[in-house]
Enzyme design. Structure first.
Site, PDB file in Angstrom:
ATOM      1  N   THR A   1      57.624  -9.095 -35.115  1.00 45.32           N
ATOM      2  CA  THR A   1      58.569  -8.202 -35.781  1.00 45.32           C
ATOM      3  C   THR A   1      58.421  -8.349 -37.296  1.00 45.32           C
ATOM      4  O   THR A   1      57.672  -9.187 -37.793  1.00 45.32           O
ATOM      5  CB  THR A   1      60.028  -8.530 -35.404  1.00 45.32           C
ATOM      6  OG1 THR A   1      60.387  -9.782 -36.007  1.00 45.32           O
ATOM      7  CG2 THR A   1      60.203  -8.608 -33.901  1.00 45.32           C
TER       8      THR A   1
ATOM      9  N   TYR B   1      66.437 -21.279 -43.935  1.00 48.03           N
ATOM     10  CA  TYR B   1      66.344 -20.523 -42.678  1.00 48.03           C
ATOM     11  C   TYR B   1      66.681 -21.419 -41.483  1.00 48.03           C
ATOM     12  O   TYR B   1      67.484 -21.037 -40.614  1.00 48.03           O
ATOM     13  CB  TYR B   1      64.938 -19.949 -42.518  1.00 48.03           C
ATOM     14  CG  TYR B   1      64.734 -19.201 -41.229  1.00 48.03           C
ATOM     15  CD1 TYR B   1      65.394 -18.004 -40.985  1.00 48.03           C
ATOM     16  CD2 TYR B   1      63.884 -19.689 -40.235  1.00 48.03           C
ATOM     17  CE1 TYR B   1      65.212 -17.308 -39.794  1.00 48.03           C
ATOM     18  CE2 TYR B   1      63.696 -19.016 -39.053  1.00 48.03           C
ATOM     19  CZ  TYR B   1      64.367 -17.820 -38.829  1.00 48.03           C
ATOM     20  OH  TYR B   1      64.191 -17.145 -37.645  1.00 48.03           O
TER      21      TYR B   1
ATOM     22  N   LYS C   1      69.935 -21.159 -38.652  1.00 51.02           N
ATOM     23  CA  LYS C   1      69.773 -21.053 -37.205  1.00 51.02           C
ATOM     24  C   LYS C   1      70.430 -22.228 -36.476  1.00 51.02           C
ATOM     25  O   LYS C   1      70.933 -22.073 -35.359  1.00 51.02           O
ATOM     26  CB  LYS C   1      68.280 -20.955 -36.852  1.00 51.02           C
ATOM     27  CG  LYS C   1      67.638 -19.657 -37.312  1.00 51.02           C
ATOM     28  CD  LYS C   1      68.342 -18.447 -36.716  1.00 51.02           C
ATOM     29  CE  LYS C   1      67.702 -17.139 -37.099  1.00 51.02           C
ATOM     30  NZ  LYS C   1      68.381 -15.962 -36.486  1.00 51.02           N
TER      31      LYS C   1
END
Length: 329
Positions: free
Chosen positions: A246, A209, A213
């Site tokens: 989220t 991850y 990014k």
């Protein structure tokens, strides 16, 4: 086969990522989310927002539509897409909003989406590369790529490059087209292993991850350099929304998930607050002509030292072109 030597490869990115998270939370304890300035009307302009069916993507699409834009929500969940479009339309948004299918884990789907868009001969003024996933178990896409790398970065790399001519044609001095790449503070913990971008030697969801990014920030700076040298009115920004409540955190391990729920209600940003940074980069007057920057809480901030490595930017660009079957610019 698991080896003890792999332990550091897994633990180091995990610890780095959670340290980034703690720093962000501490910042958010003492600093409120910035307030968007008055934004100019966007009537007649067209935007594509990936992952716009929910969370920050939905809030971005909603705000752009209310400013008068024709917004194309690109996502891989048609039912969610229809619901998002219906909700925005019910709010009497001044702009037009629609959903078009796009699966960023499939390079074929990306090409089909672009072909469909180009067949309509619409201009393109804003591209918000918002869609993303976090901490999924080790998975490969249909093209054989590591899941985070493809969904968060490589699919967006291909999408952006295939739409670049449309963005160039639509921008003009004083009103440039804009590309917004959704990164995060985890990029500070990211490293790029050019010999193993798919992280097959030793998989870490945290490392994968963070790498994706960081790749987005490297891509942002390299692309802006090319656009500026070509004299095109297109600006590219990387944005960091902070820690936002989220579905992105649904893949946390059980204990972290249990701890996250009460913490999120107090310390996390809302999706609307998180989306504000994308909206700022996409349409604000203060960001006109401003590119190659990393935005956090309404301000330009330094990104990781590694993200400014010009050789790494160029190497990643070249490799990404090869993986996507693109001719290197």
């Amino acid at each position: 086969m698991w080896r003890w030597s792999d332990l550091g490869t897994v633990l180091v990115p995990l610890l780095r990522l959670y340290m980034c998270g703690i720093k962000v939370l501490l910042y958010q304890v003492f600093n409120k989310s910035f307030t968007l300035p008055v934004l100019p009307r966007q009537s007649g302009r067209v935007a594509i927002v990936t992952g716009g069916t929910r969370g920050m993507g939905f809030e971005t699409a909603r705000s752009l539509a209310h400013l008068g834009m024709h917004v194309i929500i690109a996502g891989n969940e048609p039912e969610e897409g229809a619901a998002a479009v219906g909700k925005i339309r019910q709010e009497d948004a001044e702009g037009k909003v629609e959903f078009v299918f796009l699966d960023l884990t499939s390079l074929k789907s990306v090409r089909q989406f672009v072909q469909k868009f180009k067949s309509r001969r619409l201009p393109l003024h804003v591209l918000v590369n918002n869609a993303g996933t976090m901490l999924v178990p080790e998975l490969q896409t249909e093209d054989g790529f590591e899941f985070h790398f493809c969904l968060n970065y490589l699919g967006h790399f291909l999408l952006t490059n295939l739409l670049l001519d449309d963005l160039k044609k639509s921008g003009r001095p004083g009103r440039s087209s804009r590309i917004v790449n959704m990164s995060s503070a985890t990029h500070y913990a990211g490293v790029i292993n050019m010999d193993d971008l798919n992280r097959r030697a030793c998989y870490s969801s945290h490392g994968a991850y963070a790498q994706s990014k960081l790749a987005l920030v490297l891509f942002t700076y390299r692309l802006q350099e090319q656009l500026t040298s070509g004299g095109f009115s297109v600006s590219v920004s990387a944005v960091d929304p902070g820690m936002v409540d989220t579905a992105l955190y649904d893949n946390l391990w059980s204990l972290a998930q249990a701890l996250k729920k009460p913490v999120a209600k107090v310390l996390f940003r809302t999706p609307a607050e998180g989306a504000s940074i994308s909206i700022l980069a996409a349409v604000s007057a203060e960001m006109e002509g401003v590119g190659a920057c990393y935005l956090y809480n309404g301000e330009r901030r330094p990104s990781s030292p590694l993200s400014y490595d010009a050789e790494l930017q160029a190497e990643l660009w070249k490799k990404s072109c090869q993986l996507c079957g693109l001719q290197e610019a």
